[in-house]
Structure formats: C-alpha cells, structure tokens
Enzyme design. Structure first.
Site, PDB file in Angstrom:
ATOM      1  N   LYS A   9      19.345 -26.842 -21.501  1.00  0.00           N
ATOM      2  CA  LYS A   9      19.411 -25.652 -20.649  1.00  0.00           C
ATOM      3  C   LYS A   9      19.229 -26.007 -19.168  1.00  0.00           C
ATOM      4  CE  LYS A   9      17.827 -22.476 -24.268  1.00  0.00           C
ATOM      5  NZ  LYS A   9      16.973 -21.287 -24.536  1.00  0.00           N
ATOM      6  N   TYR A  49      25.137 -15.469 -26.809  1.00  0.00           N
ATOM      7  CA  TYR A  49      23.869 -14.903 -27.272  1.00  0.00           C
ATOM      8  C   TYR A  49      24.025 -13.445 -27.727  1.00  0.00           C
ATOM      9  CZ  TYR A  49      20.950 -18.864 -25.801  1.00  0.00           C
ATOM     10  OH  TYR A  49      20.335 -20.090 -25.689  1.00  0.00           O
ATOM     11  N   PHE A  57      14.678  -9.229 -23.914  1.00  0.00           N
ATOM     12  CA  PHE A  57      14.789 -10.410 -23.059  1.00  0.00           C
ATOM     13  C   PHE A  57      16.237 -10.824 -22.789  1.00  0.00           C
ATOM     14  CE2 PHE A  57      14.094 -11.875 -27.464  1.00  0.00           C
ATOM     15  CZ  PHE A  57      15.210 -12.690 -27.665  1.00  0.00           C
ATOM     16  N   THR A  91      10.065 -22.308 -30.300  1.00  0.00           N
ATOM     17  CA  THR A  91      10.779 -21.643 -29.195  1.00  0.00           C
ATOM     18  C   THR A  91       9.896 -21.508 -27.962  1.00  0.00           C
ATOM     19  OG1 THR A  91      12.050 -20.406 -30.823  1.00  0.00           O
ATOM     20  CG2 THR A  91      12.077 -19.551 -28.581  1.00  0.00           C
ATOM     21  N   ASN A 112      13.075 -22.960 -21.747  1.00  0.00           N
ATOM     22  CA  ASN A 112      12.518 -23.761 -22.844  1.00  0.00           C
ATOM     23  C   ASN A 112      13.363 -24.994 -23.183  1.00  0.00           C
ATOM     24  OD1 ASN A 112      14.566 -22.404 -24.158  1.00  0.00           O
ATOM     25  ND2 ASN A 112      13.332 -21.774 -25.913  1.00  0.00           N
ATOM     26  N   HIS A 115      18.395 -25.405 -26.643  1.00  0.00           N
ATOM     27  CA  HIS A 115      18.750 -24.490 -27.732  1.00  0.00           C
ATOM     28  C   HIS A 115      19.304 -25.342 -28.864  1.00  0.00           C
ATOM     29  CE1 HIS A 115      20.743 -21.298 -30.019  1.00  0.00           C
ATOM     30  NE2 HIS A 115      21.759 -22.137 -30.104  1.00  0.00           N
ATOM     31  N   GLU A 126      28.889 -21.916 -33.310  1.00  0.00           N
ATOM     32  CA  GLU A 126      28.486 -22.328 -31.957  1.00  0.00           C
ATOM     33  C   GLU A 126      29.275 -23.561 -31.511  1.00  0.00           C
ATOM     34  OE1 GLU A 126      24.203 -22.691 -31.924  1.00  0.00           O
ATOM     35  OE2 GLU A 126      23.939 -20.531 -32.163  1.00  0.00           O
TER      36      GLU A 126
HETATM   37  P1  CMP Z   1      17.112 -20.054 -27.871  1.00  0.00           P
HETATM   38  O1  CMP Z   1      16.826 -20.969 -29.010  1.00  0.00           O
HETATM   39  O2  CMP Z   1      18.105 -20.496 -26.878  1.00  0.00           O
HETATM   40  O3  CMP Z   1      17.540 -18.629 -28.449  1.00  0.00           O
HETATM   41  C1  CMP Z   1      17.377 -17.432 -27.708  1.00  0.00           C
HETATM   42  C2  CMP Z   1      16.496 -17.618 -26.512  1.00  0.00           C
HETATM   43  O4  CMP Z   1      15.916 -16.445 -26.002  1.00  0.00           O
HETATM   44  C3  CMP Z   1      15.315 -18.490 -26.881  1.00  0.00           C
HETATM   45  O5  CMP Z   1      15.732 -19.816 -27.092  1.00  0.00           O
HETATM   46  C4  CMP Z   1      14.391 -18.262 -25.701  1.00  0.00           C
HETATM   47  O6  CMP Z   1      14.664 -19.144 -24.615  1.00  0.00           O
HETATM   48  C5  CMP Z   1      14.766 -16.836 -25.248  1.00  0.00           C
HETATM   49  N1  CMP Z   1      13.667 -15.881 -25.468  1.00  0.00           N
HETATM   50  C6  CMP Z   1      13.020 -15.207 -24.495  1.00  0.00           C
HETATM   51  N2  CMP Z   1      12.093 -14.412 -25.032  1.00  0.00           N
HETATM   52  C7  CMP Z   1      12.131 -14.575 -26.372  1.00  0.00           C
HETATM   53  C8  CMP Z   1      11.410 -14.025 -27.477  1.00  0.00           C
HETATM   54  N3  CMP Z   1      10.433 -13.140 -27.311  1.00  0.00           N
HETATM   55  N4  CMP Z   1      11.735 -14.453 -28.732  1.00  0.00           N
HETATM   56  C9  CMP Z   1      12.725 -15.337 -28.929  1.00  0.00           C
HETATM   57  N5  CMP Z   1      13.453 -15.899 -27.919  1.00  0.00           N
HETATM   58  C10 CMP Z   1      13.149 -15.524 -26.648  1.00  0.00           C
END
Ligand code: CMP
Length: 137
Positions: A9, A49, A57, A91, A112, A115, A126
């Site tokens: 990311k 997404y 979010f 996550t 984070n 992904h 994907e």
């Molecule tokens: P990712 O694995 O990319 O999938 C969705 C993304 O949403 C996740 O990582 C996080 O970076 C983001 N995100 C932000 N808030 C939340 C949440 N409360 N629960 C899950 N994903 C979140």
C-alpha cells in the site's frame, strides 16, 4: 500450487520498503509470478474494495489507496493465500504478531502496509482485476 494477490500500500511504498516486503515473500518460499507499481484511480480503488462499499471506513480506505502508488504482486506457491496472510499479520497492526509485515512496517488500520486476498475465489478475482494472463509468468 496456489496464486494469491498482494498489494503493497501507499504507506509502505512511501517508506521505501517494497524490497524488504517482497523479500519476506520470497524468503518464505513464495514466488513472484507478476509484479508492477501503479497509481490507482478513484474508480479502481472503489471497484477493488466494492465489497466494503457500505462500511463506515470505505471513503477513508479509498482516499488512502489513491494517495500514492502501490505495488501489486501475484504470489505463487504451496498454500500461497494462507501463507501470505500469516506473513502479513492481523489487519490492525496493533494486533499483529511480532515479526509480521504489519507489525514491522504498518502504523494504523488504514495505513496497514499490505493487502492480501482472503480466499482462493477472491484471489482469482483480484489477480484478474490487475493482471492479464500474459503478465503472469
Ligand atoms: P485490507 O486487507 O486492504 O482490506 C480492507 C481494508 O480496510 C483493510 O485492509 C484496512 O486497511 C481497512 N480498514 C479500515 N478500517 C477497518 C476496519 N474497521 N475493519 C477492517 N478493515 C478496515
């Protein structure tokens, strides 16, 4: 032999740790079948997404994913999907086990670092979202 999709990311790309993260995959026995650095459009990020479109979010997630370039990678190997998820950690980096990518490189649940596909069905979708068959070796 499985394939799964990884996204490094914008936060991790900005920190210049792309090579360190790709090394985690290779050191764990996964092979890079395809990789490229790209800048997502808002439409790209919203489509990728879409499953989260109703989550509170969603807008912050899309804004973050288009804030800078990302590196998308097809990882291949035995149990690639689960292995990648183990390497990433939880996550929320605050809950990620020591030594995982998110524990070592991520700051917050939004920023984070990585992904990874969460099922083989999502992995196939994907991968085809980002790569044509001729790009996957
Ligand atoms: P990712 O694995 O990319 O999938 C969705 C993304 O949403 C996740 O990582 C996080 O970076 C983001 N995100 C932000 N808030 C939340 C949440 N409360 N629960 C899950 N994903 C979140």
């Amino acid at each position: 032999m499985e394939q799964t999709l990884s996204i490094i990311k914008p936060d991790a790309v900005a920190k210049n740790v792309v090579g360190k993260i790709l090394d985690r995959f290779e050191s764990a026995g996964l092979r890079i079948a395809a990789t490229k650095k790209i800048k997502l459009s808002r439409e790209d990020a919203e489509a990728f997404y879409a499953v989260h479109a109703q989550r509170p979010f969603f807008k912050d997630l899309v804004d973050f994913m288009i804030s800078g370039p990302v590196v998308v990678t097809v990882l291949e190997g035995k149990d690639a999907m689960a292995k990648n998820r183990d390497l990433m950690g939880a996550t929320n980096p605050k809950e990620a086990a020591p030594g995982t990518i998110r524990a070592d490189f991520a700051e917050s649940i939004d920023a984070n670092a990585v992904h990874g596909s969460d099922s083989l069905e999502n992995a196939a979708n994907e991968i085809s979202f980002f790569f044509s068959q001729r790009e996957i070796c």
